[in-house]
Structures are given as structure tokens and as C-alpha cells.
Write an enzyme that holds these catalytic residues in place. Sequence first.
Site, PDB file in Angstrom:
ATOM      1  N   ARG A 105     -28.903   6.313  -6.859  1.00 11.73           N
ATOM      2  CA  ARG A 105     -28.067   5.261  -6.276  1.00 11.73           C
ATOM      3  C   ARG A 105     -26.756   5.789  -5.686  1.00 11.73           C
ATOM      4  O   ARG A 105     -26.031   5.078  -5.019  1.00 11.73           O
ATOM      5  CB  ARG A 105     -27.761   4.196  -7.343  1.00 11.73           C
ATOM      6  CG  ARG A 105     -28.967   3.350  -7.712  1.00 11.73           C
ATOM      7  CD  ARG A 105     -28.712   2.532  -8.968  1.00 11.73           C
ATOM      8  NE  ARG A 105     -28.931   3.284 -10.200  1.00 11.73           N
ATOM      9  CZ  ARG A 105     -28.684   2.823 -11.427  1.00 11.73           C
ATOM     10  NH1 ARG A 105     -28.203   1.613 -11.589  1.00 11.73           N
ATOM     11  NH2 ARG A 105     -28.926   3.571 -12.488  1.00 11.73           N
TER      12      ARG A 105
ATOM     13  N   ASP B 117     -22.430   9.821 -17.047  1.00  8.56           N
ATOM     14  CA  ASP B 117     -21.936   8.933 -15.985  1.00  8.56           C
ATOM     15  C   ASP B 117     -21.192   7.717 -16.541  1.00  8.56           C
ATOM     16  O   ASP B 117     -21.034   6.717 -15.852  1.00  8.56           O
ATOM     17  CB  ASP B 117     -23.089   8.507 -15.075  1.00  8.56           C
ATOM     18  CG  ASP B 117     -24.090   7.599 -15.784  1.00  8.56           C
ATOM     19  OD1 ASP B 117     -24.034   7.505 -17.027  1.00  8.56           O
ATOM     20  OD2 ASP B 117     -24.916   6.982 -15.099  1.00  8.56           O
TER      21      ASP B 117
ATOM     22  N   ARG C 241      16.046  40.707  25.113  1.00 11.29           N
ATOM     23  CA  ARG C 241      15.760  39.681  26.123  1.00 11.29           C
ATOM     24  C   ARG C 241      16.425  40.106  27.414  1.00 11.29           C
ATOM     25  O   ARG C 241      17.328  40.962  27.414  1.00 11.29           O
ATOM     26  CB  ARG C 241      16.298  38.325  25.669  1.00 11.29           C
ATOM     27  CG  ARG C 241      17.778  38.328  25.491  1.00 11.29           C
ATOM     28  CD  ARG C 241      18.368  36.968  25.194  1.00 11.29           C
ATOM     29  NE  ARG C 241      19.822  37.040  25.288  1.00 11.29           N
ATOM     30  CZ  ARG C 241      20.661  36.544  24.397  1.00 11.29           C
ATOM     31  NH1 ARG C 241      20.197  35.937  23.329  1.00 11.29           N
ATOM     32  NH2 ARG C 241      21.954  36.644  24.581  1.00 11.29           N
TER      33      ARG C 241
END
Length: 472
Positions: A20, A109, A446
Amino acid sequence: MSEQPRSVGVLILAAGKGIRMHSDKPKVLQPLLEEPVLYDPLRAASEAGIRNIAVLVGYKGELVEEYVKRDWPGVEVIWQREQLGTGHAVKSAEEWWKRYDNLLVLSGDVPLVRYETLLSLRTEHISSSSACALMSFTADDPEGYGRLVRLADGGVRIVEQNDATEEELMIQEINAGVYLFNTTALSGVIDKLTADNELGEYYLTDTVQLIDDTEGDIRVVFCGDPEELVGVNTPNNLAMASGVLRKRILNSHMRNGLKCMDPSTTWIGPRVKIAPDVIFEPGVQLWGKSVIGNGCRVGAWSTLRDVSMGEGARIYGPSVISDSTIGDNAEAGPFAYLRMGVRMEPGAKIGRFVEVKNSTLGEGTKALHLSYLGDVSVGGNTNIGAGTITCNYDGTRKNATSIGDDCFIGSDTIFVAPVTVGDKATTAAGSVITKDIPNGSLGIARERQTNVDGWDERKSTVSGGVKKAGEC
Ligand code: UD1
Ligand code: CA
């Protein structure tokens, strides 16, 4: 001579497939919050102080066995090679349970049963000298459960859903699937079970009437809390059980002092530890083995897994953090993403839209805006400017970046790893750092800026006059 205490073994039935649930994973390994369903009955049995515990495995039994061996050392695993019903399941373990005076049978369960309830079942069984004590409860929706039929002569029997008459289906008292048998009585009837029913299975429930007829008294212990005995057979049951467990865990932390602003949106896993004076804003989720120290505050809609927070630490939400340590008074977020072994020393700060992976930030170090720091070790009191990125992956390997104490990392610095930056070093904003920077030096990498004088006027001349509307 004093009387020997009567021995008890616990057998947890976990061999069924769980059709199920519509999953390839065995039902008992479905996650309840974040642990397999099976772990909750195992926990209840061990909290009840019972040391002789066995799990009966069958469907995908190797997998279930692997989990049990890894996380429950000392628990035995017994095989039911064919799954022919709960009666056949218990029979499969007879060699094991015959060693004990009593056998507690739990269903893998039926996870929410409390250890206190098991203790009260044992007290009832022993004080009444019953041959079998079993738990019942009242279900609003008894669909799918076995009904407890109370007979006119005071006896009981259990009828399964598929075999019940219309009248029996109206019964709301349910068999919980939790039984404490006297093993001599159980041995006397277990071979008498037949599969003469709708499903063609050997039902453990049939032992109840057989014992009642021949071996001795049946005792029914009624449990007033139906949530405790819910059977997890379907995804709906699983979600419902998760909700119940979530509330239980939250309530126990709040009893210890947790200030939880919105319990309806807060989720805490079963292994999380929280000091008393902690505040959770709405929507917090805490999982794994997270440990939260005193005076912490976790901001709204944050998810933490395996996170350790020192005293007075703070997460601004929303943030997502896993496998990380946040030192005393350290801060992270909002919108922080920390993963795979981040270590923030006391007082360190990680801010807005910063992702950090496998890195250490020393005491008082800050990375407050829009960065990616991967495989970095940063010393103390260093400031990582907005937009700093580590290029830690060269397409083949992950490489490390090391940044010293008291550094000033200019905004938009890119570190091409592997690279080392000494103490008290500075990087110029917008630099792409490919070489090591010595202690106290400025790394600048840079293009220098060039200004073109009179650019606006020259533009007009080059384009032949006045700009038209819409032109740039
Ligand atoms: C069972 C009871 C029912 C009770 C309900 C409570 C029976 C026949 N029925 O029904 O009266 O109301 O529990 O939750 O016992 N298992 C095995 N081997 C097997 C079959 C099952 O180990 O061959 C295990 C399952 O993995 C499960 C437990 O036994 O953990 C119960 O089996 P399940 O099929 O879920 O029984 P229910 O129909 O829920
Ligand atoms: Ca069941």
C-alpha cells in the site's frame, strides 16, 4: 531465594513489502521525518530497557539488515524467507524467542508507540499473569485494521478487515499490533494457525482466540491516544505519523526552554540537540546531528543540517547551511549558503548572498556581500570585500586558496587557486590574483585606468554633429 525476574525478548516484524506504500523501498525503511520508520519501535524497545531485541527481515532483507547492523549494534536480525503473514513471521523466529519467558511483538510499521506504553503493557501482563496482553485503541477510521471483537463470555478475538462481517466492520476498537505473549502459551498455539482466510495468510491475530480457548487469559490494554498506535501502511499514514512525531519533538524542546515563534512551521529532526535559551523564528528546519548552543537565534525560513552553532551565534534567515560549524557569536546570512565543512571561528561574519564551501574563516573575519569562497582558509580579522570569488576548480582539480590574518581583500577580487596571500596583505579592487602575495604587500592585477579628455565633445564631432533623440 529471591525470584528471578522474568526474561523478555522483543521481536519487531519488518519482513513485509508494504504494497500500500507504492514504493520499491521496504515500508520499514521509509523516512519518518528523516530516519527509517523502523528506528522508532527500536528506540521505544530499548528505552523500555529491553536488551534482547531482534528484527525480522524478509522483503529486501539485505537492505534492512544493513541499516540494523550499522545503526543498531546488538540487535539481532532473523530472516523470514517467504512472507506468509504475521503468524508465519513470528513462527519463523521461534528458535530465538523460545529462550525467553515472554515475547513482546512489535510491528515495524507502528512507529509511534511510546516506551512508557510498553512498560504499562508489561506491568499489566505480569500482574495479571495473562497468557497474552495486547494493545487496542479507537480509530476514527478503522479501515484496514483488525477489529477487536469482545465475546459474550468475556473472551476476545480479532477479525481482519477482509474477513469481517458488515457488523464487525462497524467496530471501532482496533488491534494495535502490539502484543506481549507468554512464550509457553504462544508455542502451544503457533503451529495451529491456518491460512484459511481471505488473503490466505497465517495471521498472528488468530493466536489470540486460540490462546483464549486453551492456554489462558487474554488481557486487552486500551490506549487512549490513537495517534500513538497508527499503522504506517500508506503515504497518508506516513505523513500523518511524521506530523505527530514532529509535534512530539518540538514539544520536548519547548519544555526544555526553546523559544519557537511558530511551532506550526518548525521542523526538528530526532537527533538534534538544542540548549535551553535559543530562539527560532518561523519556518526553521533543523536536521541531522545539529547542535545549537545557548543564546543562539536562527532566522526565518532557514534550513540547517548537521550544523553546530556555538554560544550566542546567529543565523539570519533565510539561509541554507549543512555540515558546518558556526563559532561562538559568529553570524551568517541572510541568504547565506554554507556547505561541506565550513568552519567559522568565533565572531566571524558571513553575509548576504555569500556561498562558502569547505573553508575556514578565522576569528572576526568578515565576508559580507555577494561572494563565492571555495576551499579557502582565511586567518583572523580579515575583510573580504564584496564580490570576491575563488576560482577553485581548474576543470580537473579543486585547488586551495590561503589568506592570512588582518588582510584587506578589495571588492571584486578574483583568486585563481592555488594561491597564497600573506598576513596584512591587501588586494586592489577588481584584481585577478594569480600569484602569491607576500606579507604586508598590495596585490594589484588589473589594467590601469585611462581617462580620455573631452570625450563627450569628440563623440559629437565624430558622429557629425548633434546627437538625434534615441541615439547614444
Ligand atoms: C496488522 C494486524 C491487524 C492490526 C494492524 C495494526 C495481522 C494479520 N493484522 O495488520 O490486526 O490492526 O496490524 O497496525 O497481523 N510482516 C512480516 N511478515 C509477513 C507479513 C507482515 O514481517 O509475512 C510485518 C510487516 O512488515 C509489518 C507487520 O508485520 O511491519 C504488520 O503487517 P501488515 O501487513 O502491515 O499488517 P496489517 O494489515 O497492518
Ligand atoms: Ca501494518
